[in-house]
Design a protein around this motif. Sequence first.
Motif, PDB file in Angstrom:
ATOM      1  N   THR A 245      37.651  78.741  62.824  1.00  0.00           N
ATOM      2  CA  THR A 245      36.836  77.573  62.496  1.00  0.00           C
ATOM      3  C   THR A 245      37.028  77.150  61.042  1.00  0.00           C
ATOM      4  O   THR A 245      37.059  75.967  60.719  1.00  0.00           O
TER       5      THR A 245
ATOM      6  N   LYS B 214      47.643  67.589  66.100  1.00  0.00           N
ATOM      7  CA  LYS B 214      46.207  67.842  66.012  1.00  0.00           C
ATOM      8  C   LYS B 214      45.878  68.426  64.635  1.00  0.00           C
ATOM      9  O   LYS B 214      46.507  69.387  64.201  1.00  0.00           O
TER      10      LYS B 214
ATOM     11  N   TYR C  24      42.592  69.805  62.258  1.00  0.00           N
ATOM     12  CA  TYR C  24      41.190  70.208  62.215  1.00  0.00           C
ATOM     13  C   TYR C  24      40.828  70.609  60.785  1.00  0.00           C
ATOM     14  O   TYR C  24      41.561  71.358  60.130  1.00  0.00           O
TER      15      TYR C  24
ATOM     16  N   ARG D  12      32.917  69.900  61.886  1.00  0.00           N
ATOM     17  CA  ARG D  12      34.363  70.019  62.036  1.00  0.00           C
ATOM     18  C   ARG D  12      34.942  68.643  62.327  1.00  0.00           C
ATOM     19  O   ARG D  12      34.466  67.936  63.218  1.00  0.00           O
TER      20      ARG D  12
ATOM     21  N   MET E 275      38.194  66.355  63.404  1.00  0.00           N
ATOM     22  CA  MET E 275      39.458  66.474  64.124  1.00  0.00           C
ATOM     23  C   MET E 275      40.125  65.109  64.246  1.00  0.00           C
ATOM     24  O   MET E 275      39.470  64.087  64.448  1.00  0.00           O
TER      25      MET E 275
ATOM     26  N   ASP F  17      34.072  63.811  64.455  1.00  0.00           N
ATOM     27  CA  ASP F  17      33.540  65.049  63.912  1.00  0.00           C
ATOM     28  C   ASP F  17      32.316  65.469  64.705  1.00  0.00           C
ATOM     29  O   ASP F  17      31.670  64.658  65.361  1.00  0.00           O
TER      30      ASP F  17
END
Length: 243
Positions: free
Chosen positions: A149, A167, A169, A178, A180, A197
């Motif tokens: 994470t 992708k 993150y 988070r 993305m 997010d």
Amino acid sequence: MDATTSEFFSEQFAEAKLDSKLSRSETEARWIAEQIPGERILDLGCGRGRVAIPLASMGKSVTGLDSNPDYLEVARKRSAEAGVEIDWRCMSDTELEDESRFDGVISLFTSFGYHSDAVNREVLARVARSLRPQGVLVLEIQNRDAPRTFEESVSEEITSSGQRIEKRYVFDPRTSRRFMTFSYHERDRSHGVGSLDYRLYSVHEMLGLLEEAGFEKMELHGNARGLAYDPLGEHVVYMGSKR
């Protein structure tokens, strides 16, 4: 569904992240059916019916709620092909009605957490009000405390149709959100970018919110197939009953 959310949850996202999970849908539906003894189940954030349809095939009375009309159009076609009837509803989780009629509510694949803290709390309260007394909640979200994470990551994925997805993150520890971004490429040409997010909660935060919303007898699992809970695992499934 606002424009940002609509842009992110596109056809490309569904192919890459939703339909790629179809092979495990039956297993998840069976495990969920074992946890919810009643017949009436609400699938909150049902997408294209990946789990709702096999649950209906097992004899459950299923309501599928999603804010994406395009996903629901596919879900209707798939349920018709499967020969099952499902009450598909195009609406946000913030519009969930206080029906007090469901035996169980499921929310899978981190379909929760896309609002502010205050609105996320209200969504849980609405979920509780939609359940009958002792109705069961099965809520799967990403685990805030999983080591990955906190890592900023960039990766690529090739879909079954040959589409390449980049992708990215990023986790903000100040807000526990988070972020993305998915970039879609085909034949070396970009044809879409989506960003979104969502809030990630630690286990103690989530248990506190669920208790506040009116849930008790909470259990923790590692996924919606019965995997044992791992404090550092990628996902947590919270299961409990309405007081």
